[in-house]
Design a protein around this motif. Structure first.
Motif, short mmCIF file in Angstrom:
data_model
loop_
_atom_site.label_atom_id
_atom_site.label_comp_id
_atom_site.label_asym_id
_atom_site.label_seq_id
_atom_site.Cartn_x
_atom_site.Cartn_y
_atom_site.Cartn_z
N VAL A 1 11.07 13.76 -74.37
CA VAL A 1 9.60 13.06 -74.62
C VAL A 1 8.77 13.23 -73.58
N GLN A 2 9.63 13.19 -72.73
CA GLN A 2 8.80 13.60 -71.24
C GLN A 2 8.63 15.25 -71.36
N ILE A 3 8.84 15.92 -71.71
CA ILE A 3 8.22 17.77 -72.24
C ILE A 3 7.60 18.09 -73.10
N LEU A 4 7.99 17.34 -74.23
CA LEU A 4 6.88 17.53 -75.36
C LEU A 4 5.25 17.10 -75.03
N LEU A 5 5.68 15.67 -74.61
CA LEU A 5 4.01 15.44 -74.02
C LEU A 5 3.99 16.13 -72.67
N ILE B 1 -1.87 6.68 -81.15
CA ILE B 1 -1.62 4.70 -80.55
C ILE B 1 0.46 6.12 -80.19
N ILE B 2 0.47 7.10 -81.41
CA ILE B 2 1.84 7.71 -81.00
C ILE B 2 2.18 8.01 -79.49
N LEU B 3 0.67 9.19 -79.03
CA LEU B 3 1.30 9.26 -77.66
C LEU B 3 1.40 8.04 -76.59
N LEU B 4 0.26 7.03 -77.24
CA LEU B 4 -0.02 6.00 -76.44
C LEU B 4 1.82 5.28 -76.07
N ALA B 5 2.58 5.72 -77.39
CA ALA B 5 3.76 4.73 -77.13
C ALA B 5 4.92 5.65 -76.97
N LEU B 6 4.28 7.32 -76.99
CA LEU B 6 6.08 8.22 -76.26
C LEU B 6 5.75 7.16 -74.82
N ALA B 7 4.43 7.73 -74.26
CA ALA B 7 4.45 7.61 -72.46
C ALA B 7 4.79 6.38 -71.76
#
Length: 117
Positions: free
Chosen positions: A8-12, A103-109
């Protein structure tokens, strides 16, 4: 769990590096492809781009290098704040399709922030 966090860190991080660099270094191209950019000043859009660039770097480098790894969850919180503000902007502009991605990016962060704290 560590592997999931790294993925998740790398993709984000890569996503925000790409998005931030387009806003920070290709203002005219960004203005043509993102309608909201036309309503805000060039300096604000560049500021958002630089913030996204720094957030993207902060998601990957501190933890990967072992230098001040506490900066990784702090960067994730910064990305989460950017996503909250972006969702607010899209709600104001009635751009409902973009809110889902925020919202998806918020959840991943938040996943990265909680997992790395």
């Amino acid at each position: 769990m560590n592997i999931a966090l790294w993925i998740v860190q790398i993709l984000l991080g890569l996503m925000f590096l790409f998005a931030g660099s387009s806003k920070a270094f290709s203002y005219e191209k960004t203005k043509a492809s993102m309608p909201w950019v036309q309503d805000y000043s060039r300096s604000l859009v560049i500021f958002i781009g630089v913030a996204e660039l720094l957030g993207g770097l902060g998601l990957i480098l501190p933890y990967a290098l072992g230098i001040a790894p506490i900066l990784t969850p702090i960067a994730a919180i910064g990305i989460a704040v950017i996503m909250i503000l972006a969702a607010g902007l899209h709600i104001k502009r009635k751009e409902n399709q973009a809110i889902g991605m925020n919202i998806i990016l918020l959840a991943l962060a938040l996943f990265v922030a909680i997992g790395r704290f």
